[in-house]
Design a protein around this motif. Structure first.
Motif, PDB file in Angstrom:
ATOM      1  N   GLU A 430     -63.589 -44.812  91.773  1.00 26.95           N
ATOM      2  CA  GLU A 430     -62.622 -44.625  92.853  1.00 26.95           C
ATOM      3  C   GLU A 430     -61.433 -43.775  92.428  1.00 26.95           C
ATOM      4  O   GLU A 430     -60.470 -43.629  93.182  1.00 26.95           O
ATOM      5  N   ASP A 431     -61.482 -43.220  91.228  1.00 30.59           N
ATOM      6  CA  ASP A 431     -60.407 -42.363  90.730  1.00 30.59           C
ATOM      7  C   ASP A 431     -59.049 -43.065  90.774  1.00 30.59           C
ATOM      8  O   ASP A 431     -58.035 -42.468  91.132  1.00 30.59           O
ATOM      9  N   LEU A 432     -59.043 -44.338  90.403  1.00 33.04           N
ATOM     10  CA  LEU A 432     -57.806 -45.114  90.320  1.00 33.04           C
ATOM     11  C   LEU A 432     -57.625 -45.608  88.892  1.00 33.04           C
ATOM     12  O   LEU A 432     -58.596 -45.996  88.234  1.00 33.04           O
ATOM     13  N   THR A 433     -56.382 -45.634  88.424  1.00 36.74           N
ATOM     14  CA  THR A 433     -56.105 -46.126  87.083  1.00 36.74           C
ATOM     15  C   THR A 433     -56.652 -47.532  86.885  1.00 36.74           C
ATOM     16  O   THR A 433     -57.289 -47.830  85.872  1.00 36.74           O
ATOM     17  N   VAL A 434     -56.433 -48.399  87.855  1.00 35.07           N
ATOM     18  CA  VAL A 434     -56.845 -49.786  87.719  1.00 35.07           C
ATOM     19  C   VAL A 434     -58.359 -49.926  87.642  1.00 35.07           C
ATOM     20  O   VAL A 434     -58.880 -50.792  86.922  1.00 35.07           O
ATOM     21  N   VAL A 435     -59.086 -49.067  88.339  1.00 34.40           N
ATOM     22  CA  VAL A 435     -60.555 -49.101  88.277  1.00 34.40           C
ATOM     23  C   VAL A 435     -61.021 -48.618  86.910  1.00 34.40           C
ATOM     24  O   VAL A 435     -61.969 -49.169  86.325  1.00 34.40           O
ATOM     25  N   ALA A 436     -60.378 -47.588  86.373  1.00 31.04           N
ATOM     26  CA  ALA A 436     -60.725 -47.092  85.041  1.00 31.04           C
ATOM     27  C   ALA A 436     -60.488 -48.168  83.987  1.00 31.04           C
ATOM     28  O   ALA A 436     -61.291 -48.331  83.058  1.00 31.04           O
ATOM     29  N   VAL A 437     -59.394 -48.916  84.115  1.00 23.64           N
ATOM     30  CA  VAL A 437     -59.111 -50.005  83.184  1.00 23.64           C
ATOM     31  C   VAL A 437     -60.231 -51.036  83.219  1.00 23.64           C
ATOM     32  O   VAL A 437     -60.696 -51.514  82.176  1.00 23.64           O
ATOM     33  N   GLU A 438     -60.678 -51.384  84.419  1.00 22.85           N
ATOM     34  CA  GLU A 438     -61.761 -52.365  84.545  1.00 22.85           C
ATOM     35  C   GLU A 438     -63.056 -51.829  83.953  1.00 22.85           C
ATOM     36  O   GLU A 438     -63.795 -52.571  83.287  1.00 22.85           O
ATOM     37  N   ASP A 439     -63.341 -50.545  84.160  1.00 16.73           N
ATOM     38  CA  ASP A 439     -64.531 -49.936  83.559  1.00 16.73           C
ATOM     39  C   ASP A 439     -64.506 -50.084  82.040  1.00 16.73           C
ATOM     40  O   ASP A 439     -65.509 -50.439  81.414  1.00 16.73           O
ATOM     41  N   GLY A 440     -63.364 -49.772  81.440  1.00 21.46           N
ATOM     42  CA  GLY A 440     -63.249 -49.868  79.989  1.00 21.46           C
ATOM     43  C   GLY A 440     -63.443 -51.285  79.494  1.00 21.46           C
ATOM     44  O   GLY A 440     -64.089 -51.516  78.463  1.00 21.46           O
ATOM     45  N   LYS A 441     -62.901 -52.245  80.232  1.00 21.98           N
ATOM     46  CA  LYS A 441     -63.024 -53.645  79.857  1.00 21.98           C
ATOM     47  C   LYS A 441     -64.479 -54.113  79.958  1.00 21.98           C
ATOM     48  O   LYS A 441     -65.000 -54.776  79.045  1.00 21.98           O
ATOM     49  N   ILE A 442     -65.140 -53.759  81.057  1.00 28.05           N
ATOM     50  CA  ILE A 442     -66.547 -54.146  81.245  1.00 28.05           C
ATOM     51  C   ILE A 442     -67.419 -53.534  80.154  1.00 28.05           C
ATOM     52  O   ILE A 442     -68.283 -54.206  79.573  1.00 28.05           O
ATOM     53  N   ALA A 443     -67.197 -52.250  79.863  1.00 30.59           N
ATOM     54  CA  ALA A 443     -67.998 -51.576  78.837  1.00 30.59           C
ATOM     55  C   ALA A 443     -67.792 -52.227  77.472  1.00 30.59           C
ATOM     56  O   ALA A 443     -68.744 -52.421  76.709  1.00 30.59           O
ATOM     57  N   ALA A 444     -66.550 -52.576  77.157  1.00 30.65           N
ATOM     58  CA  ALA A 444     -66.263 -53.201  75.860  1.00 30.65           C
ATOM     59  C   ALA A 444     -66.998 -54.523  75.722  1.00 30.65           C
ATOM     60  O   ALA A 444     -67.588 -54.817  74.668  1.00 30.65           O
ATOM     61  N   GLU A 445     -66.976 -55.329  76.754  1.00 31.13           N
ATOM     62  CA  GLU A 445     -67.676 -56.613  76.717  1.00 31.13           C
ATOM     63  C   GLU A 445     -69.184 -56.400  76.596  1.00 31.13           C
ATOM     64  O   GLU A 445     -69.880 -57.146  75.883  1.00 31.13           O
ATOM     65  N   SER A 446     -69.697 -55.378  77.258  1.00 30.77           N
ATOM     66  CA  SER A 446     -71.126 -55.066  77.186  1.00 30.77           C
ATOM     67  C   SER A 446     -71.511 -54.580  75.791  1.00 30.77           C
ATOM     68  O   SER A 446     -72.545 -54.974  75.237  1.00 30.77           O
ATOM     69  N   ILE A 447     -70.670 -53.718  75.210  1.00 27.20           N
ATOM     70  CA  ILE A 447     -70.918 -53.240  73.845  1.00 27.20           C
ATOM     71  C   ILE A 447     -70.914 -54.416  72.872  1.00 27.20           C
ATOM     72  O   ILE A 447     -71.794 -54.538  72.011  1.00 27.20           O
ATOM     73  N   HIS A 448     -69.936 -55.281  73.015  1.00 25.94           N
ATOM     74  CA  HIS A 448     -69.821 -56.446  72.142  1.00 25.94           C
ATOM     75  C   HIS A 448     -71.072 -57.325  72.248  1.00 25.94           C
ATOM     76  O   HIS A 448     -71.632 -57.765  71.221  1.00 25.94           O
ATOM     77  N   ALA A 449     -71.531 -57.556  73.469  1.00 23.93           N
ATOM     78  CA  ALA A 449     -72.723 -58.386  73.682  1.00 23.93           C
ATOM     79  C   ALA A 449     -73.966 -57.718  73.103  1.00 23.93           C
ATOM     80  O   ALA A 449     -74.823 -58.379  72.492  1.00 23.93           O
ATOM     81  N   ALA A 450     -74.080 -56.397  73.273  1.00 33.36           N
ATOM     82  CA  ALA A 450     -75.252 -55.665  72.769  1.00 33.36           C
ATOM     83  C   ALA A 450     -75.296 -55.704  71.241  1.00 33.36           C
ATOM     84  O   ALA A 450     -76.362 -55.889  70.645  1.00 33.36           O
ATOM     85  N   LEU A 451     -74.147 -55.537  70.601  1.00 31.78           N
ATOM     86  CA  LEU A 451     -74.111 -55.571  69.151  1.00 31.78           C
ATOM     87  C   LEU A 451     -74.421 -56.964  68.616  1.00 31.78           C
ATOM     88  O   LEU A 451     -75.119 -57.133  67.607  1.00 31.78           O
TER      89      LEU A 451
END
Length: 460
Positions: A430-451
């Motif tokens: 959605e090209d919003l700062t807050v959405v980008a923050v959530e994307d980064g948080k979700i990806a980090a949790e996913s990376i952590h789980a995958a590792l």
């Protein structure tokens, strides 16, 4: 203008004095004092189902943090905010709260006067940052190394969460400062006193994040090397491409600018009195960038600033509130006008010819053939940006794209093994700062789980 010889272009610096510049670029929303914050917090109903929390892309527990402010604990409130959104300070300044949490506030629905959630969020996060203490500690080291490319909101969010989970993060960015659009793309009157850098430095206090600036993907660093040398890669590349007006001629004239690049220059200018601006400015577009460019051109001393948008006001991406900000600052918003031709004299813009439009069945836009001409020394194009896949398309089939941006799943995984992505560069954003923050948080949790999963498999 069509009946007269074009006037001489007039672009110059120092149109207004230092005192007026300081006023024009002062904080759009002066922060709440302690008493004001308590009074505002008392207005919250602390709803059980909290529609405001549901409307927040990062799911901040809004009733809880407001209750903590009400109880005289703004630092605790900030910890509640930052646990969900580590860039809560900037989001409090730039989020379109009027179309997110505040739009669904029960006070707004019943009385037309929502609780000032954004202002309360800023009050709390500012109090915490003033302490100079980072509220989170790192988990024990996992020994895993993650590359995060792009130090905008998505990258900073991802890097912080990964570091907090105990991973070692290397954060790369092509520019010379952290922050991405928070540093280079937000209107100066929305984030004063170098707040973007202060917040980035605050985020880095978690530890475990090695910053490498001036490193561009595809030029200085390469995806194949990152995948080889790191356990996972996150891409928060933003949108580097600039959409063209699509005119048959005239897009190379002096005086025609990319609004995003101009705002970046403005944000990095130490003395605004040295930044040239036209006497008559036209901004093409209907989003936040168009509003920011127009308002700041007016603030620099432009005498006449016009936003020209191809559809009606109700279709503008900029919220009604942002449109009101522009209007109250003296910006003219003219709708149902699409650019047809740049008028120039001796290679310099002197005006723009636009065609009136109508919206037909199914929202289809068409020109009427009727044209209007607006005198202009400067024309800014703010009609959106596009993703440039530099550095992501060099391995086999590369990373799959969807509608011109990186395709990701719900966990922000790309089609390339070991690579995640988030922020404006991914499809569906959605090209919003807050959405980008959530994307980064979700990806980090996913990376952590995958590792962690890979480690369990290796141990079996």
């Amino acid at each position: 203008m069509s009946d007269a010889r074009p006037i001489r272009p007039d672009i110059s610096a120092g149109r207004i004095g230092a005192d007026m510049l300081a006023r024009n670029f002062s904080d759009l929303h002066p922060p709440l004092e302690a008493h004001e914050a308590l009074v505002e917090a008392d207005r919250c109903y602390f709803c059980y189902d909290a529609p405001c929390m549901q409307a927040c892309p990062t799911s901040i527990d809004i009733p809880l943090f407001i209750r903590e402010i009400q109880g005289g604990n703004p630092v605790g409130a900030a910890k509640t905010i930052l646990a969900s959104n580590i860039l809560g300070g900037m989001c409090a300044r730039v989020c379109p709260t009027e179309t997110l949490c505040e739009e669904v506030c029960v006070r707004e629905v019943a009385e037309g006067q929502p609780v000032k959630i954004g202002m309360l969020q800023r009050y709390a996060t500012d109090r915490l940052m003033e302490t100079g203490v980072h509220p989170f500690t790192r988990a024990p080291s996992t020994g895993r190394r993650i590359a995060v490319v792009g130090a905008g909101p998505a990258g900073l969010s991802c890097a912080h969460r990964l570091a907090m989970l105990g991973h070692d993060v290397t954060l790369f960015d092509a520019r010379e400062k952290l922050g991405g659009l928070n540093e280079y793309g937000i209107a100066a009157y929305k984030a004063t006193e170098d707040f973007a850098q202060a917040e980035a430095n605050f985020i880095l206090k978690i530890g475990g994040i090695d910053v490498r600036l001036g490193q561009a993907l595809g030029r200085d660093i390469h995806l194949a090397d990152l995948r080889r040398d790191f356990d996972a890669v996150f891409l928060g590349l933003g949108l580097a491409g600039v959409n063209a007006l699509g005119l048959s001629e005239g897009e190379d004239h002096q005086g025609l600018h990319d609004a995003v690049a101009w705002i970046a220059d403005l944000r990095q200018t130490r003395d605004l009195s040295e930044l040239p601006v036209g006497r008559r400015v036209v901004v093409i577009g209907g989003g936040m960038t168009a509003i920011d460019a127009a308002v700041q051109a007016q603030a620099l001393g432009a005498e006449e600033v016009t936003i020209a948008y191809r559809r009606g006001r109700e279709a503008m991406n900029a919220s009604a509130y942002e449109q009101e900000v522009a209007a109250t600052r003296g910006v003219h918003i003219r709708c149902n006008l699409q650019p047809k031709r740049i008028l120039a004299e001796a290679g310099h813009v002197v005006g723009i010819e636009l065609e009136r439009t109508v919206t037909g069945p199914g929202g289809r836009l068409s020109g009427t053939g009727e044209t209007v001409t607006i005198e202009a020394d400067q024309v800014f194009k703010a009609i959106g940006q596009s993703f440039l896949p530099h550095g992501t398309d060099g391995e086999g089939e590369g990373i799959a794209l969807e509608r011109g941006r990186i395709a990701v799943d719900a966990d922000r995984r790309t089609t390339l093994a070991g690579v995640w992505a988030g922020g404006d560069c991914v499809a569906g954003g959605e090209d919003l700062t807050v959405v980008a923050v959530e994307d980064g948080k979700i990806a980090a949790e996913s990376i952590h789980a995958a590792l962690a999963a890979a480690e369990r498999v290796a141990a079996e």
